[in-house]
Design a protein around this motif. Structure first.
Motif, PDB file in Angstrom:
ATOM      1  N   ASN A  58       0.651  -1.189   0.024  1.00  0.00           N
ATOM      2  CA  ASN A  58       0.136  -0.046  -0.124  1.00  0.00           C
ATOM      3  C   ASN A  58       0.778   1.214  -0.149  1.00  0.00           C
ATOM      4  N   SER A  59       0.227   2.368   0.073  1.00  0.00           N
ATOM      5  CA  SER A  59       0.905   3.741  -0.197  1.00  0.00           C
ATOM      6  C   SER A  59       1.551   4.178   1.075  1.00  0.00           C
ATOM      7  N   GLY A  60       1.284   3.560   2.348  1.00  0.00           N
ATOM      8  CA  GLY A  60       1.915   4.001   3.474  1.00  0.00           C
ATOM      9  C   GLY A  60       0.952   4.909   4.116  1.00  0.00           C
ATOM     10  N   VAL A  61      -0.091   5.340   3.521  1.00  0.00           N
ATOM     11  CA  VAL A  61      -0.773   6.546   4.223  1.00  0.00           C
ATOM     12  C   VAL A  61      -1.696   6.067   5.575  1.00  0.00           C
ATOM     13  N   ILE A  62      -1.529   7.119   6.544  1.00  0.00           N
ATOM     14  CA  ILE A  62      -2.170   7.024   7.808  1.00  0.00           C
ATOM     15  C   ILE A  62      -3.405   7.864   7.509  1.00  0.00           C
ATOM     16  N   HIS A  63      -4.651   7.088   7.556  1.00  0.00           N
ATOM     17  CA  HIS A  63      -5.743   7.923   7.071  1.00  0.00           C
ATOM     18  C   HIS A  63      -6.337   8.454   8.215  1.00  0.00           C
ATOM     19  N   SER A  64      -7.169   9.636   8.031  1.00  0.00           N
ATOM     20  CA  SER A  64      -7.825  10.431   9.339  1.00  0.00           C
ATOM     21  C   SER A  64      -9.047   9.791   9.603  1.00  0.00           C
ATOM     22  N   GLY A  65      -9.910   9.273   8.377  1.00  0.00           N
ATOM     23  CA  GLY A  65     -11.186   8.796   8.598  1.00  0.00           C
ATOM     24  C   GLY A  65     -12.237   9.677   8.157  1.00  0.00           C
ATOM     25  N   ILE A  66     -11.895  10.828   7.432  1.00  0.00           N
ATOM     26  CA  ILE A  66     -12.757  12.064   6.762  1.00  0.00           C
ATOM     27  C   ILE A  66     -13.650  11.340   5.904  1.00  0.00           C
ATOM     28  N   TYR A  67     -13.537  10.312   5.117  1.00  0.00           N
ATOM     29  CA  TYR A  67     -14.275   9.785   4.127  1.00  0.00           C
ATOM     30  C   TYR A  67     -15.581   9.268   4.419  1.00  0.00           C
ATOM     31  N   TYR A  68     -15.376   8.585   5.949  1.00  0.00           N
ATOM     32  CA  TYR A  68     -16.159   7.498   6.016  1.00  0.00           C
ATOM     33  C   TYR A  68     -17.470   7.887   7.031  1.00  0.00           C
ATOM     34  N   PRO A  69     -18.598   7.172   6.702  1.00  0.00           N
ATOM     35  CA  PRO A  69     -19.920   7.723   7.408  1.00  0.00           C
ATOM     36  C   PRO A  69     -19.718   7.778   8.965  1.00  0.00           C
ATOM     37  N   LEU A  70     -20.381   8.954   9.483  1.00  0.00           N
ATOM     38  CA  LEU A  70     -20.394   9.148  10.911  1.00  0.00           C
ATOM     39  C   LEU A  70     -20.847   7.796  11.594  1.00  0.00           C
ATOM     40  N   GLY A  71     -20.130   7.315  12.736  1.00  0.00           N
ATOM     41  CA  GLY A  71     -20.392   6.116  13.608  1.00  0.00           C
ATOM     42  C   GLY A  71     -19.973   4.802  12.786  1.00  0.00           C
ATOM     43  N   SER A  72     -19.619   4.915  11.561  1.00  0.00           N
ATOM     44  CA  SER A  72     -19.097   3.645  10.988  1.00  0.00           C
ATOM     45  C   SER A  72     -17.883   3.329  11.578  1.00  0.00           C
ATOM     46  N   LEU A  73     -17.541   1.839  11.435  1.00  0.00           N
ATOM     47  CA  LEU A  73     -16.309   1.299  12.211  1.00  0.00           C
ATOM     48  C   LEU A  73     -15.086   1.771  11.253  1.00  0.00           C
ATOM     49  N   LYS A  74     -15.112   2.094   9.929  1.00  0.00           N
ATOM     50  CA  LYS A  74     -14.084   2.869   9.177  1.00  0.00           C
ATOM     51  C   LYS A  74     -13.686   4.137   9.706  1.00  0.00           C
ATOM     52  N   ALA A  75     -14.757   4.965  10.272  1.00  0.00           N
ATOM     53  CA  ALA A  75     -14.477   6.252  10.592  1.00  0.00           C
ATOM     54  C   ALA A  75     -13.822   5.937  12.117  1.00  0.00           C
ATOM     55  N   THR A  76     -14.503   5.240  12.855  1.00  0.00           N
ATOM     56  CA  THR A  76     -14.182   5.400  14.328  1.00  0.00           C
ATOM     57  C   THR A  76     -12.631   4.774  14.404  1.00  0.00           C
ATOM     58  N   MET A  77     -12.517   3.697  13.844  1.00  0.00           N
ATOM     59  CA  MET A  77     -11.117   2.678  13.720  1.00  0.00           C
ATOM     60  C   MET A  77     -10.119   3.530  13.168  1.00  0.00           C
ATOM     61  N   ALA A  78     -10.358   4.132  12.216  1.00  0.00           N
ATOM     62  CA  ALA A  78      -9.238   5.058  11.398  1.00  0.00           C
ATOM     63  C   ALA A  78      -8.800   6.104  12.095  1.00  0.00           C
ATOM     64  N   ARG A  79      -9.654   6.753  12.590  1.00  0.00           N
ATOM     65  CA  ARG A  79      -9.107   7.851  13.857  1.00  0.00           C
ATOM     66  C   ARG A  79      -8.410   7.524  14.916  1.00  0.00           C
ATOM     67  N   GLN A  80      -9.061   6.536  15.446  1.00  0.00           N
ATOM     68  CA  GLN A  80      -8.152   5.901  16.680  1.00  0.00           C
ATOM     69  C   GLN A  80      -6.802   5.292  16.421  1.00  0.00           C
ATOM     70  N   GLY A  81      -6.975   4.452  15.216  1.00  0.00           N
ATOM     71  CA  GLY A  81      -5.881   3.387  14.865  1.00  0.00           C
ATOM     72  C   GLY A  81      -4.752   4.430  14.193  1.00  0.00           C
ATOM     73  N   GLY A  82      -5.123   5.628  13.644  1.00  0.00           N
ATOM     74  CA  GLY A  82      -4.170   6.272  13.080  1.00  0.00           C
ATOM     75  C   GLY A  82      -3.276   6.986  14.133  1.00  0.00           C
ATOM     76  N   GLN A  83      -3.741   7.314  15.433  1.00  0.00           N
ATOM     77  CA  GLN A  83      -3.096   7.679  16.508  1.00  0.00           C
ATOM     78  C   GLN A  83      -2.197   6.560  16.788  1.00  0.00           C
ATOM     79  N   GLU A  84      -2.744   5.239  16.956  1.00  0.00           N
ATOM     80  CA  GLU A  84      -1.765   4.273  17.616  1.00  0.00           C
ATOM     81  C   GLU A  84      -0.767   3.849  16.706  1.00  0.00           C
ATOM     82  N   VAL A  85      -0.982   3.820  15.616  1.00  0.00           N
ATOM     83  CA  VAL A  85       0.143   3.376  14.431  1.00  0.00           C
ATOM     84  C   VAL A  85       1.423   4.441  14.589  1.00  0.00           C
TER      85      VAL A  85
END
Length: 399
Positions: free
Chosen positions: A47-74
């Motif tokens: 992959n491109s190595g981008v740590i995503h913010s979660g901006i693209y994903y619907p409010l309350g979705s797993l992608k939104a919440t987990m990307a936001r938290q996961g980006g900090q943890e990575v």
């Protein structure tokens, strides 16, 4: 060999799952099985190595919440272990008037998801990226880059230190389910488990069927074809530059990413791959082709998105069309500035009715936990995903 939990798949999600299990209960015996001779050889390492913010994903979705938290943890994991990581932020740029309402909706979604999002006028776009042109933009600070392959390899080191059995070159061929255990059959012998976590990515649906789980979800592989800017033209991009995505299409469009190891990644162009691990145009798995062509969901999807899919295929065949897509964002890019780069493959789950599975998807029974859909931003969200799989596994190991 008998273990409380066997994890199939040595990408970053399989490894963070093992980490989460041993964090929560160090007494559990865990094994991680990977068919390749090293870790992170597929989606994680391509992959491109981008740590995503979660901006693209619907409010309350797993992608939104987990990307936001996961980006900090990575990023914190990289800091803790001395791995390269940037927190450069990115800009999303509207280049056509019809994109402006979508850009505003994206801003609203980002704010709703708890992100800091800063609108940009053309002059401010040029302050961030002097060679980028657009009518309006957004700056999203909570975006960065890392080397996810390096993160996975460091995770493997940590897990070995915790006594986790780490087996590469071990291909799972089937399962034999018993009353209180599962025999995981491999080409190197059998391993008995109380619980199995399927983190097989591109092969997750096939593995799920072997484990007795069958529904309408099937993985369809899409190859992301990429270029890189030549060395003497890399000054054209300082950090990360994205277009406004088509909300009806599962891909973000051609974008430009300055990598942590140097260089500027351009792409991807997304086309149907003719093999689950089809990183080259010449990669063809005829059994896989028959599987894809017999997939009713894919046929329905193709009818719905034939214009977008056709445009992606034309850009794949005709470099000038790819260059045109790049020049929408950075007008000074020329064809000679772009050289071919390694491709990745996205494991996208599709339902029988042709709808895309647009969030991370799990399924489980008394012996298995299956991660059935984990495309981008799964690498960013890998630590929270791992904890969710661990929670499901640990809740059943005593049954």
């Amino acid at each position: 060999m008998t273990h409380d939990i066997v994890i199939v798949g040595g990408g970053i999600v399989g490894l963070t799952t093992a980490l989460a299990i041993t964090d929560a209960n160090p007494d559990r015996s865990v094994a991680v099985l990977e068919k390749e001779d090293g870790w992170a050889r597929h989606q994680t390492g391509h992959n491109s190595g981008v740590i995503h913010s979660g901006i693209y994903y619907p409010l309350g979705s797993l992608k939104a919440t987990m990307a936001r938290q996961g980006g900090q943890e990575v990023a914190e994991f990289c800091d803790r272990h001395g791995l390269p990581v940037t927190r450069s932020g990115k800009i999303i740029v509207a280049t056509e008037p019809e994109e402006l309402p979508r850009l505003e909706k994206l801003r609203e979604r980002g704010v709703a998801n708890g992100l800091s999002v800063h609108p940009l006028v053309p002059e401010q776009i040029r302050e961030h990226e002097p060679y980028v042109r657009g009518l309006a933009g957004l700056h999203v600070p909570a975006t960065g880059t890392c080397d996810f392959g390096a993160v996975a390899r460091k995770l493997a080191e940590v897990l070995e230190g915790r006594g986790v059995l780490m087996l590469t070159s071990t291909r799972v061929t089937g399962f034999a389910r018993g009353a209180r255990e599962v025999v995981v059959q491999t080409d190197r012998g059998d391993i008995t488990a109380r619980r199995v976590a399927n983190c097989a990515g591109l092969h997750s649906d096939r593995l799920a069927r072997r484990g007795g789980h069958d529904d309408s979800v099937r993985i369809v592989p899409f190859r992301g074809e990429c270029f890189e800017l030549v060395d003497d033209r890399q000054y054209l991009v300082k950090n990360l530059v994205y277009p406004v995505p088509d909300p009806a299409f599962p891909f973000l469009g051609v974008h430009l990413t300055r990598m942590t190891a140097g260089g500027v990644h351009v792409g991807p162009n997304a086309v149907l791959a003719l093999a689950r691990e089809g990183y080259r145009k010449s990669s063809v798995d005829w059994a896989g082709v028959r599987d894809v062509l017999s997939n009713r969901g894919l046929r329905v999807l193709a009818r719905a998105y034939w214009r977008q899919g056709g445009a992606e295929m034309l850009r794949s065949m005709l470099k000038p069309l790819f260059v045109r897509a790049v020049r929408r964002l950075v007008p000074e890019v020329r064809s000679a500035d772009l050289v071919a780069a390694p491709a990745g493959v996205r494991a996208q789950a599709i339902r029988h009715d042709g709808t895309l599975v647009d969030d991370f998807a799990f399924a489980e029974d008394d012996r298995f936990v299956h991660l059935l859909n984990a495309p981008s931003p799964a690498a960013t969200a890998s630590f929270p995903i791992g904890r969710e799989i661990a929670r499901r596994c640990l809740g059943k190991t005593d049954q």
